[in-house]
Scaffold this motif. Sequence first.
Motif, PDB file in Angstrom:
ATOM      1  N   LEU A  33       0.739  -1.718   0.037  1.00  0.00           N
ATOM      2  CA  LEU A  33      -0.001  -0.471   0.071  1.00  0.00           C
ATOM      3  C   LEU A  33       0.804   1.439   0.340  1.00  0.00           C
ATOM      4  N   ALA A  34       2.158   1.062   0.205  1.00  0.00           N
ATOM      5  CA  ALA A  34       3.130   2.365   0.890  1.00  0.00           C
ATOM      6  C   ALA A  34       2.882   3.100  -0.961  1.00  0.00           C
ATOM      7  N   VAL A  35       2.580   2.923  -2.138  1.00  0.00           N
ATOM      8  CA  VAL A  35       3.083   3.759  -2.788  1.00  0.00           C
ATOM      9  C   VAL A  35       1.546   4.281  -3.357  1.00  0.00           C
ATOM     10  N   ASN A  36       0.488   3.989  -2.788  1.00  0.00           N
ATOM     11  CA  ASN A  36      -1.066   4.055  -2.915  1.00  0.00           C
ATOM     12  C   ASN A  36      -1.479   3.964  -4.246  1.00  0.00           C
ATOM     13  N   PRO A  37      -1.493   2.465  -4.472  1.00  0.00           N
ATOM     14  CA  PRO A  37      -1.846   1.795  -5.923  1.00  0.00           C
ATOM     15  C   PRO A  37      -3.560   1.355  -5.939  1.00  0.00           C
ATOM     16  N   ARG A  38      -3.909   0.942  -6.821  1.00  0.00           N
ATOM     17  CA  ARG A  38      -5.348   0.771  -7.216  1.00  0.00           C
ATOM     18  C   ARG A  38      -5.731  -0.713  -7.510  1.00  0.00           C
ATOM     19  N   PHE A  39      -4.541  -1.804  -7.893  1.00  0.00           N
ATOM     20  CA  PHE A  39      -4.983  -2.795  -8.025  1.00  0.00           C
ATOM     21  C   PHE A  39      -4.166  -3.403  -7.226  1.00  0.00           C
ATOM     22  N   LEU A  40      -4.124  -4.645  -6.400  1.00  0.00           N
ATOM     23  CA  LEU A  40      -3.274  -5.438  -5.917  1.00  0.00           C
ATOM     24  C   LEU A  40      -3.989  -6.980  -6.343  1.00  0.00           C
ATOM     25  N   VAL A  41      -2.977  -8.194  -6.290  1.00  0.00           N
ATOM     26  CA  VAL A  41      -2.277  -8.904  -6.817  1.00  0.00           C
ATOM     27  C   VAL A  41      -2.290 -10.249  -5.183  1.00  0.00           C
ATOM     28  N   LEU A  42      -3.222 -10.996  -4.855  1.00  0.00           N
ATOM     29  CA  LEU A  42      -3.531 -11.144  -3.227  1.00  0.00           C
ATOM     30  C   LEU A  42      -3.064 -12.626  -3.764  1.00  0.00           C
ATOM     31  N   ASP A  43      -1.633 -13.090  -3.887  1.00  0.00           N
ATOM     32  CA  ASP A  43      -1.777 -14.374  -4.554  1.00  0.00           C
ATOM     33  C   ASP A  43      -1.659 -15.519  -3.297  1.00  0.00           C
ATOM     34  N   GLU A  44      -2.833 -15.650  -2.238  1.00  0.00           N
ATOM     35  CA  GLU A  44      -3.040 -17.329  -2.058  1.00  0.00           C
ATOM     36  C   GLU A  44      -2.023 -16.332  -0.090  1.00  0.00           C
ATOM     37  N   PRO A  45      -3.037 -14.950  -0.078  1.00  0.00           N
ATOM     38  CA  PRO A  45      -2.590 -14.409   1.363  1.00  0.00           C
ATOM     39  C   PRO A  45      -2.122 -14.813   2.291  1.00  0.00           C
ATOM     40  N   VAL A  46      -3.329 -16.202   3.167  1.00  0.00           N
ATOM     41  CA  VAL A  46      -4.048 -16.016   4.003  1.00  0.00           C
ATOM     42  C   VAL A  46      -3.466 -17.904   4.023  1.00  0.00           C
ATOM     43  N   SER A  47      -3.588 -17.904   3.161  1.00  0.00           N
ATOM     44  CA  SER A  47      -3.259 -19.718   3.593  1.00  0.00           C
ATOM     45  C   SER A  47      -2.661 -19.463   3.834  1.00  0.00           C
ATOM     46  N   ALA A  48      -0.770 -19.659   5.197  1.00  0.00           N
ATOM     47  CA  ALA A  48      -0.061 -20.103   5.204  1.00  0.00           C
ATOM     48  C   ALA A  48      -0.309 -18.998   6.937  1.00  0.00           C
ATOM     49  N   LEU A  49      -1.508 -19.504   6.851  1.00  0.00           N
ATOM     50  CA  LEU A  49      -1.689 -18.204   8.379  1.00  0.00           C
ATOM     51  C   LEU A  49      -2.403 -19.743   9.211  1.00  0.00           C
ATOM     52  N   ASP A  50      -3.145 -19.229  10.485  1.00  0.00           N
ATOM     53  CA  ASP A  50      -3.336 -20.013  11.144  1.00  0.00           C
ATOM     54  C   ASP A  50      -4.976 -19.493  10.882  1.00  0.00           C
ATOM     55  N   VAL A  51      -6.238 -20.163  11.402  1.00  0.00           N
ATOM     56  CA  VAL A  51      -7.860 -20.070  10.826  1.00  0.00           C
ATOM     57  C   VAL A  51      -8.261 -19.208  11.276  1.00  0.00           C
ATOM     58  N   SER A  52      -7.583 -18.750  12.778  1.00  0.00           N
ATOM     59  CA  SER A  52      -8.217 -17.528  12.958  1.00  0.00           C
ATOM     60  C   SER A  52      -7.445 -16.182  12.404  1.00  0.00           C
ATOM     61  N   ILE A  53      -6.484 -15.580  12.073  1.00  0.00           N
ATOM     62  CA  ILE A  53      -5.751 -14.885  11.578  1.00  0.00           C
ATOM     63  C   ILE A  53      -6.156 -14.871  10.406  1.00  0.00           C
ATOM     64  N   GLN A  54      -6.791 -15.728   9.562  1.00  0.00           N
ATOM     65  CA  GLN A  54      -7.078 -15.823   8.614  1.00  0.00           C
ATOM     66  C   GLN A  54      -8.060 -14.531   8.688  1.00  0.00           C
ATOM     67  N   ALA A  55      -9.374 -15.212   9.756  1.00  0.00           N
ATOM     68  CA  ALA A  55     -10.273 -14.392   9.053  1.00  0.00           C
ATOM     69  C   ALA A  55     -10.184 -12.999   9.389  1.00  0.00           C
ATOM     70  N   GLN A  56      -9.315 -12.515  10.414  1.00  0.00           N
ATOM     71  CA  GLN A  56      -8.238 -10.716  10.989  1.00  0.00           C
ATOM     72  C   GLN A  56      -8.157 -10.569   9.986  1.00  0.00           C
ATOM     73  N   ILE A  57      -7.507 -11.356   8.390  1.00  0.00           N
ATOM     74  CA  ILE A  57      -6.974 -10.401   7.439  1.00  0.00           C
ATOM     75  C   ILE A  57      -7.800 -10.487   6.835  1.00  0.00           C
ATOM     76  N   ILE A  58      -8.586 -11.167   6.445  1.00  0.00           N
ATOM     77  CA  ILE A  58      -9.760 -10.947   5.676  1.00  0.00           C
ATOM     78  C   ILE A  58     -10.492  -9.852   5.412  1.00  0.00           C
ATOM     79  N   ASN A  59     -10.630  -9.778   6.029  1.00  0.00           N
ATOM     80  CA  ASN A  59     -11.013  -8.806   7.550  1.00  0.00           C
ATOM     81  C   ASN A  59     -10.564  -7.527   6.403  1.00  0.00           C
ATOM     82  N   LEU A  60      -8.970  -6.769   7.249  1.00  0.00           N
ATOM     83  CA  LEU A  60      -8.856  -6.555   7.139  1.00  0.00           C
ATOM     84  C   LEU A  60      -8.670  -6.105   5.343  1.00  0.00           C
TER      85      LEU A  60
END
Length: 345
Positions: free
Chosen positions: A191-218
């Motif tokens: 986000l540092a360069v003020n993008p308009r489009f993000l490719v999210l490449d399995e951004p939560v697959s390496a995280l615990d289930v409870s943490i996945q929900a937090q990242i998705i909500n974020l």
Amino acid sequence: MSPVSGSETLSAAARQTLPSAAQALVRVEELCKEFPAGSDGLLARRKLTVKAVDGVSLAIQPGETMGLVGESGSGKSTLGRLILRLIEPTSGKIFFDGRDLSALGRSELRLLRRQMQIVFQDPYSSLNPRMRVAAIVGEGIDIHKLARGREKQERLVELLRMVGLEADALSRYPHEFSGGQRQRIGIARALAVNPRFLVLDEPVSALDVSIQAQIINLLQDLQEQLKLTYLFIAHDLRVVEHISRRVAIMYLGKIVELGGSEEIYNNPRHPYTRALLSAVPVIDPAARRERIRLPGELPSPVNPPPGCSFHPRCPYAKDVCRSVVPPLAAGAGGHAVACHVFPPP
């Protein structure tokens, strides 16, 4: 955005899979990527290639989340990197806000790259362990000369607070954080360069289930706050259903089904999509689907089967499936399917 013309004219199949293409922020047409895979035989007369992405066409509208689903090896991550031109396509076109990325030189692409960023799958390997968080998040700011001195420091603090971290994290190293916190740092970097489009490449697959929900909500909060557009790559259909407006199903380098999230989940057409959904755990026993078990494994992309690439594993395959490649054709509401047996509704 100017209308498509001349050599940019879409094929009939591509037009059907690109709803409102004229307003799309991201659009790809017949995108292909082949990787060398050695030679065939002792004399090495025939060079082998892997078709990681094979004729993909799709469009992503401003502000939406497009989910991209498939097994490991289906070409999802390669497609995401192709769209950002982190790797070069073998053929096909990539458009961002009407500009043909495949025609841009290095300097032009660098200016445009600010608007397109990626969040990687593994928060443990995507951050340089020898750099402090301030340097990791601020690297893009320095490269694009967006801020310096006190202004840059204030921007770094703002970015960390946007992703739920305190300012004192700037002086620490990645190993001092949990997996979820590291992924938040990765999101702040994007986000540092003020993008308009993000490719999210399995951004939560390496995280615990409870943490996945937090990242998705974020990610959802940031999308609403900053008016972002996402390509969300995943193999977890539950996560994709929660975050995506439209979903594309990918198999062996091709899109085999594409449509609105509710339509895909409530009325899957392609046998591969049905098999994926049947494996998703549900809480309500009455709502459980009968598990569809696919025989065999994903065919080798070096030597893909003729006709429909899914036919060796498909319980409904007919003779036509073994010889003719099914086009990705759209039906009611833009629900597109590439299947001879179950055409679009």
